[in-house]
Design an enzyme around this catalytic site. Structure first.
Site, PDB file in Angstrom:
ATOM      1  N   GLY A  11       0.815  -1.198   0.000  1.00  0.00           N
ATOM      2  CA  GLY A  11       0.000   0.000   0.000  1.00  0.00           C
ATOM      3  C   GLY A  11       0.851   1.250   0.000  1.00  0.00           C
ATOM      4  O   GLY A  11       1.980   1.243   0.510  1.00  0.00           O
ATOM      5  N   GLN A  64       2.906   9.962   1.296  1.00  0.00           N
ATOM      6  CA  GLN A  64       4.205   9.282   1.376  1.00  0.00           C
ATOM      7  C   GLN A  64       5.128   9.662   0.215  1.00  0.00           C
ATOM      8  O   GLN A  64       6.331   9.450   0.287  1.00  0.00           O
ATOM      9  CB  GLN A  64       4.017   7.754   1.389  1.00  0.00           C
ATOM     10  CG  GLN A  64       3.351   7.248   2.661  1.00  0.00           C
ATOM     11  CD  GLN A  64       3.267   5.732   2.646  1.00  0.00           C
ATOM     12  OE1 GLN A  64       2.344   5.151   2.101  1.00  0.00           O
ATOM     13  NE2 GLN A  64       4.258   5.086   3.252  1.00  0.00           N
ATOM     14  N   CYS A 116       6.082   0.120   7.516  1.00  0.00           N
ATOM     15  CA  CYS A 116       5.694   1.252   6.680  1.00  0.00           C
ATOM     16  C   CYS A 116       6.871   1.650   5.805  1.00  0.00           C
ATOM     17  O   CYS A 116       7.991   1.743   6.294  1.00  0.00           O
ATOM     18  CB  CYS A 116       5.277   2.419   7.582  1.00  0.00           C
ATOM     19  SG  CYS A 116       4.755   3.868   6.658  1.00  0.00           S
ATOM     20  N   LEU A 117       6.590   1.886   4.532  1.00  0.00           N
ATOM     21  CA  LEU A 117       7.663   2.274   3.602  1.00  0.00           C
ATOM     22  C   LEU A 117       8.320   3.588   4.027  1.00  0.00           C
ATOM     23  O   LEU A 117       9.456   3.858   3.668  1.00  0.00           O
ATOM     24  CB  LEU A 117       7.109   2.402   2.177  1.00  0.00           C
ATOM     25  CG  LEU A 117       6.624   1.101   1.525  1.00  0.00           C
ATOM     26  CD1 LEU A 117       5.934   1.400   0.207  1.00  0.00           C
ATOM     27  CD2 LEU A 117       7.772   0.122   1.322  1.00  0.00           C
ATOM     28  N   HIS A 172      -4.323   1.238   7.527  1.00  0.00           N
ATOM     29  CA  HIS A 172      -2.984   1.839   7.605  1.00  0.00           C
ATOM     30  C   HIS A 172      -2.860   2.987   6.594  1.00  0.00           C
ATOM     31  O   HIS A 172      -2.380   4.079   6.923  1.00  0.00           O
ATOM     32  CB  HIS A 172      -1.942   0.733   7.332  1.00  0.00           C
ATOM     33  CG  HIS A 172      -0.522   1.198   7.312  1.00  0.00           C
ATOM     34  ND1 HIS A 172       0.421   0.731   8.194  1.00  0.00           N
ATOM     35  CD2 HIS A 172       0.125   2.072   6.500  1.00  0.00           C
ATOM     36  CE1 HIS A 172       1.589   1.311   7.925  1.00  0.00           C
ATOM     37  NE2 HIS A 172       1.435   2.117   6.896  1.00  0.00           N
ATOM     38  N   GLU A 173      -3.318   2.736   5.363  1.00  0.00           N
ATOM     39  CA  GLU A 173      -3.196   3.756   4.305  1.00  0.00           C
ATOM     40  C   GLU A 173      -4.088   4.959   4.570  1.00  0.00           C
ATOM     41  O   GLU A 173      -3.675   6.103   4.375  1.00  0.00           O
ATOM     42  CB  GLU A 173      -3.533   3.158   2.929  1.00  0.00           C
ATOM     43  CG  GLU A 173      -2.590   2.072   2.456  1.00  0.00           C
ATOM     44  CD  GLU A 173      -1.131   2.410   2.638  1.00  0.00           C
ATOM     45  OE1 GLU A 173      -0.736   3.588   2.448  1.00  0.00           O
ATOM     46  OE2 GLU A 173      -0.358   1.509   2.989  1.00  0.00           O
ATOM     47  N   HIS A 188      -2.680   7.407   6.926  1.00  0.00           N
ATOM     48  CA  HIS A 188      -1.679   8.310   6.336  1.00  0.00           C
ATOM     49  C   HIS A 188      -2.311   9.623   5.870  1.00  0.00           C
ATOM     50  O   HIS A 188      -1.676  10.666   5.897  1.00  0.00           O
ATOM     51  CB  HIS A 188      -1.013   7.649   5.125  1.00  0.00           C
ATOM     52  CG  HIS A 188       0.183   6.802   5.459  1.00  0.00           C
ATOM     53  ND1 HIS A 188       1.307   7.310   6.078  1.00  0.00           N
ATOM     54  CD2 HIS A 188       0.448   5.493   5.246  1.00  0.00           C
ATOM     55  CE1 HIS A 188       2.210   6.344   6.228  1.00  0.00           C
ATOM     56  NE2 HIS A 188       1.701   5.215   5.741  1.00  0.00           N
TER      57      HIS A 188
HETATM   58 ZN    ZN Z   1       2.696   3.438   5.837  1.00  0.00          ZN
END
Ligand code: ZN
Length: 175
Positions: free
Chosen positions: A46, A51, A102-103, A144-145, A148
């Site tokens: 995701g 991000q 998380c990226l 989670h997304e 953000h």
């Molecule tokens: Zn994330």
């Protein structure tokens, strides 16, 4: 298409409440394509627009069919969701604990409680209304997304955060 740099928490954009998507023009389509390419390259399951330093309510979720395709992350593997202005309209009372990554926070993992089942309302990349039902770890990725988009990171709500390898026998989602 282009791979976009993924920002980290020292960039304030990641902590801002993102703006609603208003136009589905060529510029927006390029952003969607670039985010898909960035997510595949990462690889992750995701990605939210903040991000990649774009303060818009847009998420890309790539759910593999099974664990094998998750490993390979081939172009065709799994199902791809592009959701603008996503909103959780229904959420189960039942919460489940799981491991997330998380990226934007490379190298860390955390234990987070999420709703087991959710229903999401939003718009597709053309601006048409869509509704998605998700459960278990798929529901986790969406939650989670969507967090953000409100500047919230999993480390804010995790019961435990650690560096390094995930604990054995637990699924991890990198998003
Ligand atoms: Zn994330």
């Amino acid at each position: 298409m282009a791979i976009l740099p993924i920002i980290q928490p020292d960039n304030p954009i990641l902590r801002k409440k993102a703006h609603k998507v208003q136009t589905f023009d060529d510029k927006f389509q390029t952003l969607v394509d670039d985010m898909i390419e960035t997510l595949i390259d990462a690889p992750g399951v995701g990605l939210a627009a903040p991000q990649v330093a774009v303060s818009q309510r847009l998420i890309i979720v790539r759910l593999p069919d099974d664990e094998e395709s998750q490993q390979e992350f081939g172009e065709e593997a799994g199902k791809l969701y592009v959701v603008a202005n996503p909103e959780i309209v229904k959420a189960s009372k039942d919460m489940v604990e799981g491991v997330e990554a998380c990226l934007s926070i490379p190298g860390y993992f955390g234990k987070v409680d999420r709703h087991e089942k959710i229903t999401i309302k939003g718009l597709d990349r053309e601006g048409k209304p869509i509704r998605i039902k998700a459960q278990d770890w798929q529901a986790r990725v969406f939650q989670h997304e969507i967090d953000h988009l409100d500047g919230r990171l999993y480390i804010d709500i995790a019961s435990e955060v650690w560096r390094g390898e995930p604990q054995e026998d637990e699924e991890t989602e990198v998003s």
